[in-house]
Design a protein around this motif. Structure first.
Motif, short mmCIF file in Angstrom:
data_model
loop_
_atom_site.label_atom_id
_atom_site.label_comp_id
_atom_site.label_asym_id
_atom_site.label_seq_id
_atom_site.Cartn_x
_atom_site.Cartn_y
_atom_site.Cartn_z
N UNK A 1 0.82 -1.21 0.00
CA UNK A 1 0.00 0.00 0.00
C UNK A 1 0.85 1.26 0.00
N UNK A 2 0.24 2.41 -0.27
CA UNK A 2 1.04 3.63 -0.42
C UNK A 2 1.81 3.97 0.85
N UNK A 3 3.12 4.21 0.70
CA UNK A 3 3.93 4.68 1.82
C UNK A 3 3.86 6.20 1.90
N UNK A 4 3.81 6.83 0.75
CA UNK A 4 3.65 8.27 0.68
C UNK A 4 2.67 8.58 -0.47
N UNK A 5 1.89 9.64 -0.28
CA UNK A 5 0.94 10.04 -1.32
C UNK A 5 0.47 11.46 -1.02
N UNK A 6 -0.17 12.04 -2.02
CA UNK A 6 -0.78 13.37 -1.87
C UNK A 6 -2.28 13.27 -2.11
N UNK A 7 -3.01 13.99 -1.30
CA UNK A 7 -4.49 13.98 -1.41
C UNK A 7 -4.99 15.36 -1.00
N UNK B 1 1.73 5.51 8.46
CA UNK B 1 2.28 4.87 9.66
C UNK B 1 1.91 3.40 9.71
N UNK B 2 0.63 3.11 9.53
CA UNK B 2 0.15 1.73 9.56
C UNK B 2 -0.90 1.56 8.48
N UNK B 3 -0.96 0.35 7.94
CA UNK B 3 -1.97 0.04 6.92
C UNK B 3 -2.56 -1.34 7.22
N UNK B 4 -3.89 -1.43 7.14
CA UNK B 4 -4.59 -2.69 7.42
C UNK B 4 -5.40 -3.07 6.18
N UNK C 1 -9.55 -2.60 -0.60
CA UNK C 1 -9.60 -1.45 0.31
C UNK C 1 -8.57 -1.61 1.42
N UNK C 2 -7.96 -0.49 1.83
CA UNK C 2 -7.00 -0.45 2.92
C UNK C 2 -7.40 0.66 3.90
N UNK C 3 -7.22 0.34 5.20
CA UNK C 3 -7.35 1.36 6.24
C UNK C 3 -5.95 1.88 6.53
N UNK C 4 -5.73 3.15 6.26
CA UNK C 4 -4.38 3.73 6.36
C UNK C 4 -4.37 4.81 7.44
N UNK D 1 -7.49 7.25 6.68
CA UNK D 1 -8.20 7.24 5.40
C UNK D 1 -8.55 5.82 4.96
N UNK D 2 -9.53 5.76 4.11
CA UNK D 2 -9.96 4.50 3.48
C UNK D 2 -9.58 4.60 2.00
N UNK D 3 -8.55 3.83 1.59
CA UNK D 3 -8.03 3.89 0.23
C UNK D 3 -8.33 2.60 -0.51
#
Length: 491
Positions: free
Chosen positions: A420-426, A434-437, A460-463, A471-473
């Motif tokens: 999943x994304x380690x860094x991104x812009x939104x 920090x954590x992704x589930x 879907x990932x919980x980030x 966020x929900x990505x």
């Protein structure tokens, strides 16, 4: 005591009621739409005299009578008018019932002598109707069918034992039979009621059905026909007339509190609760002010209902003073007694009071609540419904996927690195994960053609980000695209 029945016919009820509210001169008719065309529903005397009749197409009617004035028919108001007349007709007998959409039947056995006789009773009834602007024809006979026929063919009184002599010369349509049956009888030469008594009954029953003979027997008294008077609907209303006018909000609220106690006692005795309450304030100049309050759920607690009236009463212009108050529960529902001290009930009351306060200010349709829906698609897993008309439905408990507190249409991420994304812009802001589930894979519902889900399954990932937002990505792996999207925010 001989049985005597009174039949009242209102040949122009709908038009008379409409003209009472908004008077109009000249030919007038109410119209109803049927088969994509307007037809005449009810006419006044002038329109009938001009050659018009009910059921006539409006276009033809205007060709015959260009001066015709029309209004749309209101069947609900017409029904209410007939119900009001039914209650009024109880002054002539204890049992009054509706007879179709334009008539009443009243059991007046043992009553006519109070008016000086049966003819005097009919004269009193028709005179009172004429003064109120409602035309009526009435008749008294020992059978319901006989009174019905005579009321529609001139009116009057049929003395005991004179049914056949009075009804015999009348047309067969006076038997309350279908028009097609009456027309078929006329083609056979059976024009009058007395003609039916001179032919064998079996052939009549075989050709026209048993209903023809039943109506004949009911009219002539060989078959008993009851008068089924409907039960009176309970009325929940109280009023108070004051010896001296009042005008202060505190004084009006004090009288209102006393009326609410009486009203709620009546509701409690009937195990009912109010959903809408109306307060009518009568001024000394005979004008009136009305304050309406809606309730999120049925209740009969005077203190809670009183608090909802405060704003409306404070805005009323008392003029030269208020000398009368009327309080009515205009909408009620069954309400069983509740145990005192019930914590859940108390919490529900607080929520209902909040919905009632907001709804009376903004309108109850503006107050919505969420309810679960049977769908795994996030956007379709819930529905919004008016809070006042739908009871709360709990969302399923137990093991179920976590969902964000806020959902929005998918928004693309930029400058994404990692899966999943380690860094991104939104939304023009940069984020670090920090954590992704995840992932949680959701498959589109094939029976629903949703353009947003035509790209296929989503992961879907919980980030959780170091900047704070959770966020929900998601991304669509089967498409081969590396694009990521945000669709929700967790608390």
């Amino acid at each position: 005591m001989a049985r005597r029945l009174l039949s009242i016919w209102f040949p122009r009820l709908a038009s008379d009621v409409s003209l009472r509210i908004r008077p109009l001169d000249g030919p007038f008719a109410l119209t109803l739409r049927a088969s994509n065309a307007e037809h005449l529903h009810c006419l006044n005397k002038a329109a009938t005299a001009a050659g018009l009749h009910p059921g006539m197409p409006l276009a033809d009617a205007r060709a015959v009578c260009p001066a015709l004035s029309t209004r749309p028919a209101d069947l609900i108001r017409e029904g209410r008018a007939l119900e009001g007349l039914r209650r009024w007709a109880s002054r002539y007998g204890p049992h009054a019932a509706k007879d179709g959409t334009d008539g009443l039947v009243v059991d007046v056995s043992g009553v006519p002598h109070l008016f000086g006789g049966e003819a005097e009773l009919l004269a009193d009834l028709e005179a009172r109707c004429e003064r109120t602007g409602v035309g009526a024809k009435s008749a008294i006979a020992e059978t319901r069918g006989g009174a019905w026929a005579l009321a529609r063919h001139g009116g009057g009184v049929i003395p005991e034992g004179g049914l056949l002599a009075r009804l015999g010369p009348m047309p067969v349509s006076a038997l309350r039979i279908e028009p097609a049956v009456a027309e078929a009888l006329t083609r056979l030469g059976l024009n009058r009621i007395v003609d039916l008594t001179n032919v064998p009954r079996a052939p009549l029953a075989r050709r026209f059905g048993a209903d023809l003979l039943l109506r004949l027997d009911q009219a002539l008294g060989t078959q008993v026909e009851p008068v089924a008077a409907g039960s009176e609907a309970p009325h929940f209303g109280v009023r108070m007339t004051l010896p001296d006018p009042i005008g202060l909000t505190a004084d009006v609220m004090g009288v209102l509190d006393r009326l609410l106690v009486r009203l709620c006692d009546r509701l409690a005795s009937a195990r009912m609760g109010a959903r809408a309450v109306r307060l009518e304030l009568q001024r000394v100049d005979r004008s009136a002010a009305v304050v309406d309050v809606g309730l999120a759920r049925a209740m009969r607690d005077p203190a809670r209902i009183s608090a909802l009236f405060l704003k409306g009463v404070d805005e009323v212009d008392s003029g030269f003073g208020i000398d009368g108050l009327r309080l009515t529960a205009t909408m009620t529902e069954p309400l069983a007694p509740e145990q005192i001290g019930n914590t859940e009930a108390r919490a529900g009351d607080e929520l209902s009071d909040l919905i009632s306060r907001i709804g009376n200010r903004l309108g109850f349709d503006a107050v919505q609540r969420f309810q679960p829906a049977s769908s795994r698609i996030p956007e379709r897993s819930f529905v919004t419904v008016p809070a006042v008309s739908a009871p709360p439905v709990p969302f399923p408990q137990g093991r179920r996927p976590r969902r964000p507190i806020t959902l929005f249409p998918a928004e693309p991420l930029t400058q994404v690195s990692g899966n999943p994304p380690a860094r991104f812009s939104w939304r023009r802001m940069g984020f670090t994960t920090l954590r992704a589930h995840g992932p949680e894979r959701i498959t589109p519902e094939w029976w629903c053609d949703d353009p947003a889900w035509r790209s296929g399954v989503r992961d879907y990932w919980r980030v959780e980000t170091s900047e704070g937002p959770r966020l929900w990505l998601f991304r669509t792996p089967q498409s081969g695209s590396r694009d990521w999207y945000a669709q929700g925010v967790f608390l």
